[in-house]
Design an enzyme around this catalytic site. Structure first.
Site, PDB file in Angstrom:
ATOM      1  N   SER A  41       0.814  -1.383  -0.041  1.00 23.04           N
ATOM      2  CA  SER A  41       0.056   0.020   0.126  1.00 23.04           C
ATOM      3  C   SER A  41       0.943   1.296  -0.049  1.00 23.04           C
ATOM      4  O   SER A  41       1.731   1.335  -0.815  1.00 23.04           O
ATOM      5  CB  SER A  41      -1.106   0.134   1.399  1.00 23.04           C
ATOM      6  OG  SER A  41      -2.081   0.880   1.159  1.00 23.04           O
ATOM      7  N   ASP A 155      -5.811  -3.213  -2.512  1.00 26.24           N
ATOM      8  CA  ASP A 155      -4.512  -3.151  -1.757  1.00 26.24           C
ATOM      9  C   ASP A 155      -4.300  -4.457  -1.294  1.00 26.24           C
ATOM     10  O   ASP A 155      -4.741  -5.478  -0.712  1.00 26.24           O
ATOM     11  CB  ASP A 155      -5.146  -2.182  -0.406  1.00 26.24           C
ATOM     12  CG  ASP A 155      -4.177  -1.940   0.461  1.00 26.24           C
ATOM     13  OD1 ASP A 155      -3.092  -2.221   0.691  1.00 26.24           O
ATOM     14  OD2 ASP A 155      -4.750  -0.645   0.963  1.00 26.24           O
TER      15      ASP A 155
END
Length: 301
Positions: A41, A155
């Site tokens: 991320s 993510d």
């Protein structure tokens, strides 16, 4: 004698991710050279900048953010996939970062994303650098997913919030992991706890049912001293709870050699304009771990 390789696993954490900049700067200052970087991320975004020798440019950019700058970077999406398209912020990021392949980075780098179809993590160890970062940063529900080879990617924190395993797979002998979510419960308590005075509670409960319904719908001004969390706050806080449980389970089976945990509960998910505070927290976290880090300097590995 072969030089021992030091790897850095940069975890997820949204706006807290600017702490990674402070961590890296502090490690460099004491003479610890990182050979391998893996990011999840926001960790992939910062890690890629470091791997491509563009960390200073990234720091200059993010420390210039005002609250309104961050708002302007949020391009709302009216299509399926997420509240934000994400194009505006990543287009600006491209002005800092070169268009390149992962294998061309100055340091070994990789990013982790999640394949929505299989539920498995996907390791980007080669190919388009910006595609890897964009996929790894796609917070479910908040940012639109990325299409890649017939799959939708989101993510990496959904499956691997701190990519320790990926860092080892890239060849790291010693792994320094950065955990940004260890104190998230402090922010969650502040967000989800509130006090209603007895007087206000009685007034609210005495309202007729139709008035209470209008109050809930926002048609009239509430008499209660309560601010309910927003939909985005509920979504991101719920994700953090799940990530924390997953992170603890994964680290129990594959712990890092050194764990760095910046403390910044005052920085919430979208507080990207608070880079100065986050960077300072990262630097302080390294200072607190100097007893563990100094042997890496002394042995010149």
């Amino acid at each position: 004698m072969r030089k021992i390789k030091i790897g850095l696993a940069l975890g997820s954490g949204a706006a807290r991710g600017w702490s990674h900049i402070g961590v890296i700067n502090a490690l460099k200052k004491v003479g610890i050279e990182i050979d391998i970087v893996a990011g999840c991320s926001i960790g992939s975004l910062v890690g890629a900048a470091y791997a491509c020798d563009r960390l200073s440019a990234l720091e200059d950019w993010v420390t210039s953010f005002s609250y309104w700058d961050v708002l302007r970077l949020m391009d709302l999406s009216w299509q399926r996939g997420g509240l934000l398209r994400g194009e505006r912020v990543f287009n600006q990021y491209r002005e800092i970062m070169p268009e390149t392949e992962i294998e061309n980075c100055s340091r070994r780098f990789a990013a982790v994303a999640t394949n929505l179809s299989t539920g498995r993590e996907l390791w980007f160890t080669e190919g388009d650098l910006h595609l890897a970062i964009r996929a790894s940063c796609s917070i479910p529900g908040l940012m639109a997913p990325v299409a890649h080879n017939g799959y939708w990617l989101v993510d990496g924190a959904v499956v691997n919030p701190i990519p320790i395993s990926l860092t080892r797979a890239l060849g790291a002998d010693i792994v320094i992991a950065v955990d940004l979510q260890h104190d998230a419960h402090l922010m969650q308590q502040d967000l989800l706890s509130f006090n209603v005075s007895e007087e206000n509670s009685e007034n609210g409960d005495s309202l007729p049912w139709h008035a209470r319904l209008k109050e809930r719908l926002g048609s009239i001004t509430t008499r209660r001293a309560v601010t309910a969390p927003t939909a985005t706050e509920i979504m991101t806080t719920s994700i953090q709870v799940l990530e924390n449980r997953l992170k603890r389970n994964r680290m129990a089976g594959d712990p890092p050699d050194i764990l760095i945990q910046p403390v910044c509960p005052q920085i919430s998910t979208l507080d990207f304009h608070r880079a100065h505070a986050a960077i300072a927290a990262g630097q302080l976290a390294v200072e607190r771990k100097m007893d563990e880090l100094l042997p890496l300097v002394r042995t010149n590995i």
